[in-house]
Write a protein that holds these residues in place. Structure first.
Motif, PDB file in Angstrom:
ATOM      1  N   ALA A  22      -9.995   1.406   4.226  1.00 35.98           N
ATOM      2  CA  ALA A  22     -10.254   1.089   5.631  1.00 35.98           C
ATOM      3  C   ALA A  22      -9.781   2.214   6.546  1.00 35.98           C
ATOM      4  CB  ALA A  22      -9.571  -0.225   6.005  1.00 35.98           C
ATOM      5  N   MET A  23      -8.664   2.837   6.212  1.00 36.32           N
ATOM      6  CA  MET A  23      -8.158   3.930   7.050  1.00 36.32           C
ATOM      7  C   MET A  23      -9.055   5.166   6.952  1.00 36.32           C
ATOM      8  SD  MET A  23      -5.548   2.558   8.479  1.00 36.32           S
ATOM      9  CE  MET A  23      -6.451   0.998   8.330  1.00 36.32           C
ATOM     10  N   THR A  24      -9.645   5.395   5.778  1.00 37.62           N
ATOM     11  CA  THR A  24     -10.518   6.553   5.577  1.00 37.62           C
ATOM     12  C   THR A  24     -11.869   6.366   6.254  1.00 37.62           C
ATOM     13  OG1 THR A  24      -9.467   6.988   3.432  1.00 37.62           O
ATOM     14  CG2 THR A  24     -11.604   8.029   3.813  1.00 37.62           C
ATOM     15  N   HIS A  25     -12.327   5.093   6.336  1.00 41.33           N
ATOM     16  CA  HIS A  25     -13.657   4.812   6.880  1.00 41.33           C
ATOM     17  C   HIS A  25     -13.566   3.751   7.992  1.00 41.33           C
ATOM     18  CE1 HIS A  25     -15.414   7.092   3.567  1.00 41.33           C
ATOM     19  NE2 HIS A  25     -14.650   6.408   2.740  1.00 41.33           N
ATOM     20  N   PRO A  26     -12.907   4.073   9.108  1.00 42.15           N
ATOM     21  CA  PRO A  26     -12.739   3.074  10.175  1.00 42.15           C
ATOM     22  C   PRO A  26     -14.050   2.669  10.833  1.00 42.15           C
ATOM     23  CG  PRO A  26     -12.029   5.246  10.910  1.00 42.15           C
ATOM     24  CD  PRO A  26     -12.284   5.360   9.442  1.00 42.15           C
ATOM     25  N   ASP A  27     -15.096   3.480  10.653  1.00 44.54           N
ATOM     26  CA  ASP A  27     -16.410   3.106  11.187  1.00 44.54           C
ATOM     27  C   ASP A  27     -17.088   2.044  10.343  1.00 44.54           C
ATOM     28  OD1 ASP A  27     -16.412   5.078   9.168  1.00 44.54           O
ATOM     29  OD2 ASP A  27     -18.479   5.641   9.650  1.00 44.54           O
ATOM     30  N   LEU A  28     -16.636   1.871   9.091  1.00 49.61           N
ATOM     31  CA  LEU A  28     -17.250   0.921   8.174  1.00 49.61           C
ATOM     32  C   LEU A  28     -16.405  -0.330   7.951  1.00 49.61           C
ATOM     33  CD1 LEU A  28     -18.443   3.406   5.382  1.00 49.61           C
ATOM     34  CD2 LEU A  28     -19.821   2.431   7.230  1.00 49.61           C
ATOM     35  N   PHE A  29     -15.069  -0.169   7.949  1.00 53.18           N
ATOM     36  CA  PHE A  29     -14.183  -1.262   7.578  1.00 53.18           C
ATOM     37  C   PHE A  29     -12.993  -1.361   8.537  1.00 53.18           C
ATOM     38  CE2 PHE A  29     -15.610   0.818   3.521  1.00 53.18           C
ATOM     39  CZ  PHE A  29     -16.548  -0.146   3.155  1.00 53.18           C
ATOM     40  N   SER A  30     -12.474  -2.569   8.656  1.00 54.31           N
ATOM     41  CA  SER A  30     -11.157  -2.775   9.252  1.00 54.31           C
ATOM     42  C   SER A  30     -10.429  -3.786   8.380  1.00 54.31           C
ATOM     43  CB  SER A  30     -11.262  -3.285  10.691  1.00 54.31           C
ATOM     44  OG  SER A  30     -11.899  -4.556  10.736  1.00 54.31           O
ATOM     45  N   CYS A  31      -9.107  -3.702   8.328  1.00 52.60           N
ATOM     46  CA  CYS A  31      -8.379  -4.605   7.437  1.00 52.60           C
ATOM     47  C   CYS A  31      -7.070  -5.046   8.060  1.00 52.60           C
ATOM     48  CB  CYS A  31      -8.114  -3.933   6.087  1.00 52.60           C
ATOM     49  SG  CYS A  31      -6.817  -2.670   6.108  1.00 52.60           S
ATOM     50  N   ALA A  32      -6.604  -6.165   7.564  1.00 46.98           N
ATOM     51  CA  ALA A  32      -5.271  -6.664   7.868  1.00 46.98           C
ATOM     52  C   ALA A  32      -4.675  -7.158   6.560  1.00 46.98           C
ATOM     53  CB  ALA A  32      -5.326  -7.791   8.889  1.00 46.98           C
ATOM     54  N   VAL A  33      -3.348  -7.248   6.511  1.00 43.77           N
ATOM     55  CA  VAL A  33      -2.669  -7.619   5.269  1.00 43.77           C
ATOM     56  C   VAL A  33      -1.772  -8.821   5.521  1.00 43.77           C
ATOM     57  CG1 VAL A  33      -1.314  -6.776   3.323  1.00 43.77           C
ATOM     58  CG2 VAL A  33      -2.594  -5.148   4.724  1.00 43.77           C
ATOM     59  N   LEU A  34      -1.869  -9.827   4.658  1.00 42.71           N
ATOM     60  CA  LEU A  34      -0.968 -10.974   4.697  1.00 42.71           C
ATOM     61  C   LEU A  34       0.143 -10.734   3.688  1.00 42.71           C
ATOM     62  CD1 LEU A  34      -0.202 -13.807   5.642  1.00 42.71           C
ATOM     63  CD2 LEU A  34      -1.775 -14.734   3.908  1.00 42.71           C
ATOM     64  N   CYS A  35       1.370 -10.620   4.185  1.00 46.29           N
ATOM     65  CA  CYS A  35       2.521 -10.234   3.348  1.00 46.29           C
ATOM     66  C   CYS A  35       3.509 -11.384   3.214  1.00 46.29           C
ATOM     67  CB  CYS A  35       3.237  -9.028   3.966  1.00 46.29           C
ATOM     68  SG  CYS A  35       2.177  -7.610   4.262  1.00 46.29           S
ATOM     69  N   ARG A  36       4.338 -11.300   2.192  1.00 42.42           N
ATOM     70  CA  ARG A  36       5.346 -12.338   1.970  1.00 42.42           C
ATOM     71  C   ARG A  36       6.588 -12.134   2.822  1.00 42.42           C
ATOM     72  NH1 ARG A  36       6.355 -12.500  -4.343  1.00 42.42           N
ATOM     73  NH2 ARG A  36       6.253 -10.242  -3.976  1.00 42.42           N
ATOM     74  N   SER A  37       6.808 -10.932   3.306  1.00 40.98           N
ATOM     75  CA  SER A  37       8.021 -10.662   4.079  1.00 40.98           C
ATOM     76  C   SER A  37       7.719  -9.684   5.201  1.00 40.98           C
ATOM     77  CB  SER A  37       9.112 -10.073   3.171  1.00 40.98           C
ATOM     78  OG  SER A  37       8.744  -8.768   2.752  1.00 40.98           O
ATOM     79  N   GLU A  38       8.580  -9.685   6.197  1.00 39.71           N
ATOM     80  CA  GLU A  38       8.424  -8.765   7.316  1.00 39.71           C
ATOM     81  C   GLU A  38       8.641  -7.327   6.860  1.00 39.71           C
ATOM     82  OE1 GLU A  38       7.490  -7.131  10.734  1.00 39.71           O
ATOM     83  OE2 GLU A  38       7.249  -9.277  10.286  1.00 39.71           O
ATOM     84  N   GLU A  39       9.487  -7.132   5.860  1.00 43.36           N
ATOM     85  CA  GLU A  39       9.712  -5.785   5.326  1.00 43.36           C
ATOM     86  C   GLU A  39       8.419  -5.204   4.755  1.00 43.36           C
ATOM     87  OE1 GLU A  39      12.517  -3.483   2.014  1.00 43.36           O
ATOM     88  OE2 GLU A  39      12.502  -5.678   2.120  1.00 43.36           O
ATOM     89  N   LYS A  40       7.697  -6.017   3.976  1.00 44.54           N
ATOM     90  CA  LYS A  40       6.432  -5.556   3.415  1.00 44.54           C
ATOM     91  C   LYS A  40       5.390  -5.363   4.513  1.00 44.54           C
ATOM     92  CE  LYS A  40       6.973  -7.416  -1.266  1.00 44.54           C
ATOM     93  NZ  LYS A  40       6.817  -6.125  -1.956  1.00 44.54           N
ATOM     94  N   ALA A  41       5.396  -6.237   5.509  1.00 45.86           N
ATOM     95  CA  ALA A  41       4.463  -6.104   6.620  1.00 45.86           C
ATOM     96  C   ALA A  41       4.704  -4.802   7.375  1.00 45.86           C
ATOM     97  CB  ALA A  41       4.581  -7.305   7.553  1.00 45.86           C
TER      98      ALA A  41
END
Length: 351
Positions: A22-41
């Motif tokens: 998603a970071m390489t192709h922001p014109d094609l994709f966007s993403c978010a991540v659901l994490c188990r902890s704030e540290e991982k987020a």
């Protein structure tokens, strides 16, 4: 092309592949991540992705699909959960970790749940080039294969597509051995300690109902090493595919050799980068599946997932992913006697 927003459930090593795409192709994709902890987020935010620790926040991102990138013991249950919320699912491999899970996923699929497994290896450009040559009949009809390239469920997928066996049954027998092996590389860089660690090698003989045969031979050390190579041999009626070389008969009766090169189909050229162009210019005698090609292959899958959600074909039919996982489960529990893998409810012949 409209941007495709997807949610990544999980924040481990494989999750970062989907973030980088998603970071390489922001014109094609966007993403978010659901994490188990704030540290991982916080770590995922440093990589450039939006990151949450609650399901409500993740749903507010309005993902068009959820990528389940967690430990394989949790993949099936989380796939079921997110489809129950009305979100189409892309699972990491394997799609399930028990026969009961595979049967439950098929039942959900039959009821309309959209569950797709991200099996990317057959999308690697070098393998695509070889399979295209086979499809054109350059080396005749596939008869037997030797694969020492990828592990377990990935191996099942590659062999099925090389030999074009579809959903036919097979008999499986094999052995494994554990021996000390010098480690030379890792996810985090080269290793110079000279330390040897125990590694298990699995060797399987597969005989398909059509009479075609395959040998699977792999140890996990082959993924990251300076010392051990990876191989593919497909023997056909009019020639052979050996790693990066095709040996074939020509129309004038002579015999030829063709070097395979990784090519990007027109449909996926939007995923091309300078790094991939440099990779294509670099010749290697080895059959080497670079991490950059992994990310490209996953990117093609995400593009096709967007089409699937909009009414197109499945990027990788669920029955294939279920067969891949079943092959792995059977191979993990082999005894002295051969095991026969017959038709399952998801087999094409059963529909």
């Amino acid at each position: 092309m409209a941007c495709f927003p997807y949610l990544i459930v999980g924040s481990g090593y494989r999750s970062e592949y989907f973030v980088r795409i998603a970071m390489t192709h922001p014109d094609l994709f966007s993403c978010a991540v659901l994490c188990r902890s704030e540290e991982k987020a916080a770590h995922m935010r440093r990589l450039g992705a939006a990151a949450f620790t609650s399901e409500a926040e993740a749903l507010a991102f309005h993902p068009q699909a959820a990528v389940i990138a967690v430990d394989r013991a949790q993949v099936a249950s989380l796939a079921a959960h997110w489809t129950s919320l009305g979100v189409p699912v892309i699972t990491e491999t394997p799609v399930g970790a028990s026969m009961e899970e595979l049967q439950e996923l098929w039942s959900l699929h039959q009821k309309g749940a959209r569950i797709i497994c991200c099996e990317q290896y057959i999308r690697h450009p070098l393998l695509q080039s070889g399979m295209a040559a086979v499809e054109k009949g350059l080396i005749g009809e596939p008869q037997s294969a030797y694969l020492s390239l990828v592990h377990d469920y990935h191996g099942a997928s590659v062999l099925r597509h090389l030999l074009r066996t579809g959903g036919e049954g097979y008999t499986l027998q094999g052995l494994s051995s554990t021996t000390p092996v010098l480690e030379s590389d890792s996810r985090y860089g080269a290793l110079y300690s000279g330390e040897e660690k125990e590694q298990t090698r699995k060797i399987l003989l597969i005989r398909y109902d059509s009479g075609k045969t395959a040998i699977y031979d792999f140890s996990p050390v082959q993924y990251r090493t300076y010392l051990y190579s990876r191989h593919l041999i497909l023997r056909c009626s009019r020639g052979e595919w050996s790693d990066r070389l095709l040996l074939h008969a020509q129309a004038d009766g002579s015999f030829g050799r063709t070097q395979l090169m990784p090519e990007i189909p027109q449909k996926y050229r939007c995923l091309d980068t300078q790094s991939l162009r440099e990779l294509r210019k670099t010749w290697s005698a080895e059959l080497f599946l670079d991490t950059l090609w992994d990310e490209y292959a996953i990117g093609t899958f995400l593009l096709d997932m967007k089409e699937y959600i909009e009414g197109g074909p499945e990027p990788y039919p669920l029955w294939e992913a279920l067969e891949d996982a079943r092959f792995w489960l059977l191979s993990e529990n082999l005894k002295d006697s051969p095991v026969t893998a017959g038709a399952m409810p998801w087999s094409p012949s059963a529909s």
